[in-house]
Each structure stands twice: as C-alpha cells, then as structure tokens.
Design a protein around this motif. Structure first.
Motif, short mmCIF file in Angstrom:
data_model
loop_
_atom_site.label_atom_id
_atom_site.label_comp_id
_atom_site.label_asym_id
_atom_site.label_seq_id
_atom_site.Cartn_x
_atom_site.Cartn_y
_atom_site.Cartn_z
N SER A 58 1.83 8.32 -6.77
CA SER A 58 3.22 8.04 -7.13
C SER A 58 3.42 6.61 -7.62
CB SER A 58 4.10 8.28 -5.91
OG SER A 58 3.69 7.42 -4.85
N HIS B 216 5.46 0.44 -7.87
CA HIS B 216 6.45 -0.05 -6.91
C HIS B 216 5.70 -0.65 -5.72
CE1 HIS B 216 10.17 -0.36 -4.69
NE2 HIS B 216 9.66 0.35 -3.70
N VAL C 67 2.30 8.29 0.36
CA VAL C 67 3.47 7.52 0.72
C VAL C 67 4.72 8.26 0.27
CG1 VAL C 67 4.72 5.35 0.40
CG2 VAL C 67 2.23 5.34 0.53
N LEU D 159 9.03 8.04 0.10
CA LEU D 159 10.09 7.04 0.11
C LEU D 159 11.42 7.74 0.39
CD1 LEU D 159 8.94 5.21 -3.14
CD2 LEU D 159 8.34 4.63 -0.79
N ALA E 175 8.79 11.11 -3.96
CA ALA E 175 7.40 10.66 -3.91
C ALA E 175 7.23 9.36 -4.68
CB ALA E 175 6.47 11.72 -4.47
N ALA E 176 8.11 9.12 -5.66
CA ALA E 176 8.01 7.91 -6.48
C ALA E 176 9.31 7.12 -6.37
CB ALA E 176 7.73 8.27 -7.94
N PHE E 177 9.23 5.82 -6.61
CA PHE E 177 10.44 4.99 -6.49
C PHE E 177 11.32 5.12 -7.73
CE2 PHE E 177 12.93 1.13 -6.77
CZ PHE E 177 13.51 1.10 -5.51
N HIS F 275 2.80 8.48 5.03
CA HIS F 275 3.49 7.27 5.49
C HIS F 275 4.87 7.23 4.82
CE1 HIS F 275 4.05 3.20 6.89
NE2 HIS F 275 4.27 2.78 5.66
N VAL G 288 8.39 5.26 4.02
CA VAL G 288 9.13 4.00 3.97
C VAL G 288 10.60 4.36 3.77
CG1 VAL G 288 9.38 1.75 2.86
CG2 VAL G 288 7.15 2.88 2.89
N TYR H 289 14.41 3.07 2.99
CA TYR H 289 15.20 1.98 2.41
C TYR H 289 16.66 2.17 2.82
CZ TYR H 289 11.22 1.33 -0.65
OH TYR H 289 9.96 1.11 -1.13
#
Lengths: 303, 303
Positions: free
Chosen positions: A185, A252, B187, B189, B214-216, B252, B254, B256
């Motif tokens: 990603s 990112h 990861v 998000l 999955a992506a920012f 994992h 994250v 925000y």
C-alpha cells in the motif's frame, strides 16, 4: 488446498524454510519440499482457468502458472497437473478461459483448489465465446482457443490463442511463499528512538535518516520496525505514533517514537547522534523536511 | 525498458487503461496495447534468466514469464522473444539459470532489460554447475539443464530441468500493471473522524468499526483513507497519528484522528454516532479492544 502453481505450493509451506543464499542441491538429489518452497519465492497472481466439459458442465482449477507467451499471434499458457480432477475436460476442450482473480477473491481461489466443492455455485459467471466461464469481479480475463497441449513431466502445458479479453482496475490477488498476499500500500514506518540526549539515526551524505521498515513486525524479523527496535534499543517501551506525512515518491510515512534505556546501533551506518534540544535537532541535515518536523516534535515531547 | 513478460509490458503502460469488466475484444480484432495492459493485470515476480555464451561470455534478460511446470521431473519454463539480444545464446545453450530478484534489485531488473548496458558489471555473480551466472542477493535461483525449446509465436518457450537451486528469506520484487511493486506490509490505516460530539463509525453486528483503508492516499482515490476523509468530512484538517496496535491476524493498524466541521457519512453502513464523552465511548461495542483505546484517547484529546 493448494494453488496449482504446477508444483502446487500448499499454504502450510508458508513457514518458508530458508535454504540460504548459495545453498544449492546437487543434481539427482533434489528435495521436493525444498524445491517447492524455492519455487514459491517467485510471486504470482492467481487464476482460475475454466472450460466447458463435453456434458455441458463447466470445469475449472486454481493455478498461478499462467504466463503470456506471444503477442503475434496472442498466445498464453497455463500448466495443469495430470492428476487434477478437471484434467480430462482440458485434455479435450477446444477452448478455455483464464480468470485473473482480484484481491477480494481469495475465497474463489480456495473453492476452485478444493476437490469436490460445488465450485461454480460460489461465484457469479457467464460463458464467453469459447463457452468457458468468466467470473464477475476479476482483475482480468482471457478467452482462448486451444492451440496446443505439451506434455511436460507430471503436468501438461496448455497453450491457447487469446480471442477475447477484458480487465478491470481491481487490485490483483497475489500468491507468494505459499500464502495469499496483496500489493504494497506504499506505507513506510519509521521510529525516532531516544535515550537520554541521543537519537538513533544514519548519516549517508544525503542527510540524517531514521530507522525505517516496510512492516511493523514481528520482533524476530530483523528487517521489521519491531525487529530494529528490539535489536537496537534495550528496555524500549511500546512505540507510539508521533507524526505522518507523504513522501515525494507518493509513499506515506508514519513516524513512531520510542524511549529506550540504551541505544545500541549496530552496523557501520547507524549511530546514536546527540541531540541536546530542539535547536540542535533543527540544525541537523535531515533527509526530508518532514523528518525535521518529526524530530523536532520528538524533542519537544521529551522536554 | 520493459520486463520481458513475453509480451513485454513497458512501465509507461502503468496508467492501466481500463477495458472495463466484461469488455471483450471479438476474435481477429485484438488491440495489442489493450491486450498488453490486460496481461499486465496478472502480477508476477521478476527474474533475470542467464546463460553462458559459446564465447564464454554470459548473457541474460529480464523476464517475468518464469513458471514452474512439473515436480517429477523438476521442470521450469521461461519465455524469450526471438528478437531479444540474448536470443542466439539461449537458442543453443545447454543450460540456464533463473534468478528471482529481491525487492531491492529493481536496478538489476532495469539493467538487464536495457539493450547495450554493461549488464554483468552491475551485479555480483558467480557461475553455477551449468556455467550460468547466479546473482548475489536474489530471493531464489534455479540452475537448469536445457530440456526443450518450443516455438510459440514471436517467442520461444525454454524448458529446463532444475539441477540446483537455493532461496533466501528476501522479499521478492513484483511487477504488476507495468510497474515494479512490493508485497503488502500488512499495515492498515484507520481514522477517528470527529465533529462536535459525533464520531464516524460503522455498526455491522460485530461492533463499531472505524473507517479503514489499506493505503493513505491519494485523496481522489475513494478507497484510500484520504479519499474517505475527503468524501465524508467537510473542512477536515490533516489527520494526525493517534494510536497503533497489532491486530489478531498479524496486521498492524495505525489509527489517525481528524477534526471535521461536518461529517457526511454516505452509504447505508456508515453513520455519525454521538459520543458525548469518554464514558459513552467506553460503553460502545467496539470491533477490537484496541479500537476502544483509540476512541477513548480521541475523546480525551478533545475534552
């Protein structure tokens, strides 16, 4: 199950035994399980290849051995085990279709890799020109006229001429090391590791760099962020998110902070750089402006 | 350049024109560029296949058409264009080696896909039993005795019997949609989006869920976190990292936080849930315990 990459790599191979770089098996003594694991080191997409049987019933099998061969004429191939349940259908079919599965079609891959499953009940599909089923929601599909079947050991190489195709913007399902996977990603993880007045960085001529990894863990993976922290920071607490930003190349970056009793940077390039306060941090050459902000924030947070 | 997936998909194909699901080209009118893009929808690893020339000089080409074929006997294949500079070497070689490149060997892939480059000067290598070069730092390698060359359109299918192999734990380089890529790092998000006393969540019977991607970014990708925020949160500030944790499946996460003037959840499942204070947040059914901690932290942060 087992995605039939010819030499079907089963998920339980996922432990990825490491033959080690340069470890070679001499001729005549190849270990089949080790060879399967090594072949699994080549990542691929996942397909379900289908054909219409002589009784009008469709057949299909999960495979990652799909390969494009030629553009003029447009030829593709896929490898099928002689022992596969659908082998008799493909041994006489006049055509077949290759369905390139999308990231959310793991279950379709599993069903078509399972003997006895009611395969075509599990997915929406329709026949193409050759009569072979094409699934809804695939990343790409190819309808092929059968050109050649080539015997190759315990498999047959099925070569077809593409007479119809389509694709969608869907992200593809991947298979690697015996597991399903997905495309990265573009997230990178970094840590500001602090002990006393020292911060762990690397100076490579382009500026200060923070310890960075593509994955967070596990801690026993030396290439992961948790692994870096475990290796370098004695008595480190759990890293907490500190800052995030987009890098010039579109990735990112998430920056974590961790407090450690002691920093033990190993290797020639990493070192503990004394950073007495915010002013010093700002005076350092930093790889990108945003890392300056992360360091500055880390220093403010401490004082 | 162009990784030679038989029908060599050049990087500039990366725009990934979308033929659309179900868009099929009728027989005899296949558009070559569209077909290349559709074939590029199948993700693969990247290899450099090498052999020793009759003059004792090594030759090699970048290809993603590598496929394992059979285990008994152990056979693999790779497709090579008839027009390739190294074609004459492979047309008569008694053996070859397949180097499966690792994620940090993009440059090696580029050099071996470039005509006239001083290819073997760019990488550390040594000959294997067949004399074919194997590179240092590859994810896997296979040394092969030549078994068969099969003409197939504008390419030749080169089939070899594996007589030696090795692998390392290195992550493989990927090629998909005309670009190099890497495996997902696992990861995820999420964002806690707040406006007044409302937090954007989804209730799906298993608990409250945060908007997750999955992506920012980018913001114009509706499936990215930035895209979700842009769609749902009017006047949202920049999201700041709030919390992170490992999920039960090893991913994992994250989390925000973003403050928005107005939340406009769209679609049937997302909604703005009133959360008056920390006590209320703690009373909500939450998808995982760690999301409770993130929400609780977000609420504390506001008050």
């Amino acid at each position: 199950m087992g995605v039939a990459r010819a030499t079907s790599t089963a998920p339980e191979d996922g432990a990825m035994g490491d033959a080690g770089e340069g470890a070679g098996a001499p001729a005549g003594t190849l270990d089949g399980a080790m060879l399967r694991r090594a072949l699994g080191g080549f990542a691929t997409g996942v397909t379900v290849t289908t054909a219409l049987g002589p009784d009008g019933r469709p057949a299909g099998f999960t495979a990652n051995s799909f390969t494009s061969v030629s553009l003029e004429p447009p030829l593709v191939l896929v490898c099928l085990g002689r022992g596969a349940a659908s082998y008799p259908v493909f041994a006489q079919a006049d055509g077949f279709a290759v369905n390139v599965l999308s990231a959310d079609q793991q279950e379709v891959a599993r069903v078509f890799a399972t003997r006895g499953a009611d395969k075509f009940a599990s997915v929406a599909w329709g026949p193409r020109e050759t009569g072979a089923p094409v699934f809804r929601g695939v990343a790409a599909w190819f309808d092929c006229r059968m050109r050649e079947r080539i015997d190759a050991g315990d498999h047959v190489i099925v070569i077809g001429e593409v007479i119809g195709f389509g694709r969608a913007a869907a992200a593809p399902l991947l298979y690697c090391g015996g597991r399903f996977a997905a495309l990265d990603s573009g997230v990178r993880l970094s840590v500001v590791a602090r002990a006393g007045d020292a911060i762990l960085t690397r100076e490579d001529g382009r500026g200060l760099r923070l310890p960075t990894a593509a994955a967070f863990g596990p801690a026993d993976d030396p290439a992961s962020l948790s692994g870096l922290i475990a290796r370098w920071c004695e008595g480190a607490g759990r890293p907490t998110p500190l800052h995030s930003f987009d890098e010039p190349d579109g990735a990112h970056r998430v920056v974590y902070a961790v407090d450690a009793d002691a920093l033990r940077p190993s290797g020639p390039s990493w070192r503990a750089t004394p950073v007495a306060g915010a002013a010093d941090a700002m005076a350092c050459p930093l790889e990108v402006e945003a890392v300056r902000a992360a360091l500055s924030r880390a220093v403010r947070h401490r004082s």
